[in-house]
Write a protein that holds these residues in place. Sequence first.
Motif, short mmCIF file in Angstrom:
data_model
loop_
_atom_site.label_atom_id
_atom_site.label_comp_id
_atom_site.label_asym_id
_atom_site.label_seq_id
_atom_site.Cartn_x
_atom_site.Cartn_y
_atom_site.Cartn_z
N ARG A 6 -2.89 -33.88 -2.66
CA ARG A 6 -2.67 -34.28 -1.27
C ARG A 6 -2.93 -33.11 -0.33
O ARG A 6 -3.57 -33.25 0.72
N LYS A 7 -2.46 -31.92 -0.72
CA LYS A 7 -2.66 -30.75 0.13
C LYS A 7 -4.13 -30.38 0.22
O LYS A 7 -4.61 -29.96 1.27
N ARG A 8 -4.86 -30.55 -0.88
CA ARG A 8 -6.30 -30.25 -0.84
C ARG A 8 -7.03 -31.21 0.09
O ARG A 8 -7.94 -30.83 0.80
N GLU A 9 -6.59 -32.46 0.09
CA GLU A 9 -7.24 -33.45 0.95
C GLU A 9 -6.97 -33.19 2.42
O GLU A 9 -7.75 -33.59 3.29
N GLU A 10 -5.86 -32.49 2.71
CA GLU A 10 -5.52 -32.19 4.10
C GLU A 10 -6.30 -30.99 4.65
O GLU A 10 -6.30 -30.74 5.86
N ILE A 11 -6.96 -30.26 3.76
CA ILE A 11 -7.73 -29.10 4.21
C ILE A 11 -8.98 -29.57 4.94
O ILE A 11 -9.74 -30.39 4.42
N SER A 12 -9.21 -29.07 6.13
CA SER A 12 -10.36 -29.49 6.92
C SER A 12 -11.65 -28.87 6.39
O SER A 12 -11.62 -27.89 5.63
N GLU A 13 -12.76 -29.43 6.81
CA GLU A 13 -14.06 -28.88 6.42
C GLU A 13 -14.20 -27.44 6.92
O GLU A 13 -14.80 -26.59 6.26
N GLU A 14 -13.63 -27.18 8.09
CA GLU A 14 -13.67 -25.83 8.66
C GLU A 14 -12.94 -24.84 7.77
O GLU A 14 -13.38 -23.72 7.57
N ASP A 15 -11.80 -25.27 7.20
CA ASP A 15 -11.05 -24.41 6.29
C ASP A 15 -11.81 -24.16 5.00
O ASP A 15 -11.77 -23.06 4.44
N VAL A 16 -12.50 -25.19 4.52
CA VAL A 16 -13.30 -25.05 3.31
C VAL A 16 -14.41 -24.02 3.54
O VAL A 16 -14.66 -23.14 2.70
N LEU A 17 -15.08 -24.12 4.67
CA LEU A 17 -16.13 -23.16 5.00
C LEU A 17 -15.57 -21.75 5.14
O LEU A 17 -16.22 -20.78 4.77
N ALA A 18 -14.34 -21.66 5.66
CA ALA A 18 -13.70 -20.35 5.79
C ALA A 18 -13.45 -19.74 4.42
O ALA A 18 -13.59 -18.53 4.22
N GLU A 19 -13.06 -20.58 3.45
CA GLU A 19 -12.84 -20.10 2.08
C GLU A 19 -14.12 -19.55 1.48
O GLU A 19 -14.10 -18.58 0.73
N VAL A 20 -15.23 -20.17 1.80
CA VAL A 20 -16.53 -19.67 1.33
C VAL A 20 -16.88 -18.36 2.04
O VAL A 20 -17.29 -17.38 1.41
N GLU A 21 -16.67 -18.33 3.34
CA GLU A 21 -17.06 -17.18 4.16
C GLU A 21 -16.27 -15.93 3.81
O GLU A 21 -16.81 -14.82 3.80
N ILE A 22 -14.97 -16.09 3.52
CA ILE A 22 -14.12 -14.92 3.32
C ILE A 22 -14.58 -14.08 2.14
O ILE A 22 -14.40 -12.86 2.12
N TRP A 23 -15.21 -14.72 1.13
CA TRP A 23 -15.68 -13.97 -0.02
C TRP A 23 -16.76 -12.96 0.34
O TRP A 23 -16.91 -11.94 -0.32
N LYS A 24 -17.49 -13.24 1.42
CA LYS A 24 -18.52 -12.29 1.87
C LYS A 24 -17.88 -10.98 2.31
O LYS A 24 -18.48 -9.90 2.17
N TYR A 25 -16.67 -11.07 2.85
CA TYR A 25 -15.98 -9.87 3.33
C TYR A 25 -15.21 -9.19 2.20
O TYR A 25 -15.08 -7.97 2.19
N VAL A 26 -14.70 -9.99 1.28
CA VAL A 26 -14.00 -9.41 0.12
C VAL A 26 -14.95 -8.50 -0.66
O VAL A 26 -14.59 -7.40 -1.08
N PHE A 27 -16.19 -8.96 -0.83
CA PHE A 27 -17.18 -8.20 -1.59
C PHE A 27 -18.31 -7.68 -0.71
O PHE A 27 -19.46 -7.56 -1.13
N GLY A 28 -17.96 -7.35 0.54
CA GLY A 28 -18.98 -6.93 1.49
C GLY A 28 -19.72 -5.66 1.10
O GLY A 28 -20.86 -5.45 1.52
N PHE A 29 -19.09 -4.82 0.28
CA PHE A 29 -19.71 -3.56 -0.12
C PHE A 29 -20.79 -3.75 -1.19
O PHE A 29 -21.59 -2.85 -1.42
N VAL A 30 -20.82 -4.92 -1.83
CA VAL A 30 -21.68 -5.12 -3.00
C VAL A 30 -23.16 -5.00 -2.64
O VAL A 30 -23.94 -4.34 -3.33
N GLU A 31 -23.57 -5.64 -1.54
CA GLU A 31 -24.98 -5.61 -1.17
C GLU A 31 -25.46 -4.19 -0.95
O GLU A 31 -26.54 -3.80 -1.41
N MET A 32 -24.67 -3.39 -0.22
CA MET A 32 -25.05 -1.99 -0.01
C MET A 32 -25.18 -1.26 -1.33
O MET A 32 -26.16 -0.53 -1.57
N GLY A 33 -24.21 -1.46 -2.23
CA GLY A 33 -24.23 -0.77 -3.52
C GLY A 33 -25.42 -1.15 -4.37
O GLY A 33 -26.04 -0.30 -5.02
N VAL A 34 -25.75 -2.43 -4.38
CA VAL A 34 -26.87 -2.90 -5.20
C VAL A 34 -28.20 -2.41 -4.64
O VAL A 34 -29.09 -1.98 -5.38
N ILE A 35 -28.35 -2.46 -3.32
CA ILE A 35 -29.60 -1.99 -2.71
C ILE A 35 -29.74 -0.48 -2.90
O ILE A 35 -30.84 0.02 -3.16
#
Length: 354
Positions: A6-35
């Motif tokens: 029920r709680k998952r169904e209450e999560i908006s599409e905007e919140d779902v996109l935020a969950e995807v987006e936040i990982w870019k900041y959690v691992f933001g250093f990775v791209e620099m390190g790999v390049i």
Amino acid sequence: MEEIRRKREEISEEDVLAEVEIWKYVFGFVEMGVIKCAIDLGIADLIQAQGKPMTLPELLVATHECSLSKLYRLMRFLVHRNIFKEVSTSDGVKSYDLTPISRLLVKHGERSMAAFLLLESSPVMLAPWHAFSGCVPESGKPAFEAAHGVDVWGYASGDPEHSELINEAMACDARLVVPAILEDCPSLFDGVQTVVDVGGGNGTTLGMLVKAYPWLKGTNFDLPHVASVAPKIDNVEHVGGDFFVNIPKADAAFVMWSLHDWGDEECINILRKCKEAIPKDGGKVIIVEAVIDEVEEHEFKDVRYVLDMVMMAHTSAGKERTQEDWTNILRESGFSRHTIYPIRAIQAVIVAWP
């Protein structure tokens, strides 16, 4: 289980996109390190030298002692980020080729940004980010000083290798920006016979300008430890000194990506010295710096905001400025008028007259 569903169904599409987006900041250093890893391995240089796409086994041999599985995973990530691309040879073998981005990673390429990335990913420049939170309070200590005990210029004066890396990084920027200046402001040096590049590093910028405008005689002015090791350039004289004290005389003073390293009072002092160095009649100061527009969109808008944070991390009081900021600083510096010319680069060209 039903409560969780029920709680998952209450999560908006905007919140779902935020969950995807936040990982870019959690691992933001990775791209620099790999390049950085790709630059250290010379992958772009190897493909460029080969003159054609390279297979994974060919890259394995050329990079020496790499793990096959790790090299594959590295290339998979870089392809996913469009740094390199996968192509198939005539016999169907998967190979790797350059993209417009990886061409900028060729170390000695005409438009290489490799040295800039190596600078920003160096331990010296990464350390201040771990002290970044401490510089935000009013009484906070500058992040670079907190990490190293001295400011960035004091550190560079005592570390020739790091100083060279800074100058190489600034040369990278010059190779991108100067062509944009030539294209969008072709008459910038009309009527100018002599020019002093204030904080000109190893002279790359001035060397490009005197080549484009053969009548120019240039003075490349920077700190003594920088000017003393600058390479010989036709029609350019390297002079060491302190732009807070005195700037060599010229018809025009050229200042690119130096003022953003300093606070407003320091900028005003530097610009006053620039004004003293040029003729009252016909002289001008040419500033090449970012101009932040908080309203209008621009292809480099995000980079300008990022650079503002870099200034906060790496300098004591430096910052990127808005048009209003530049107007106020130039007025306080004693200039009667100025014009801002947009160019296709992070920076704009600001011309100020006494």
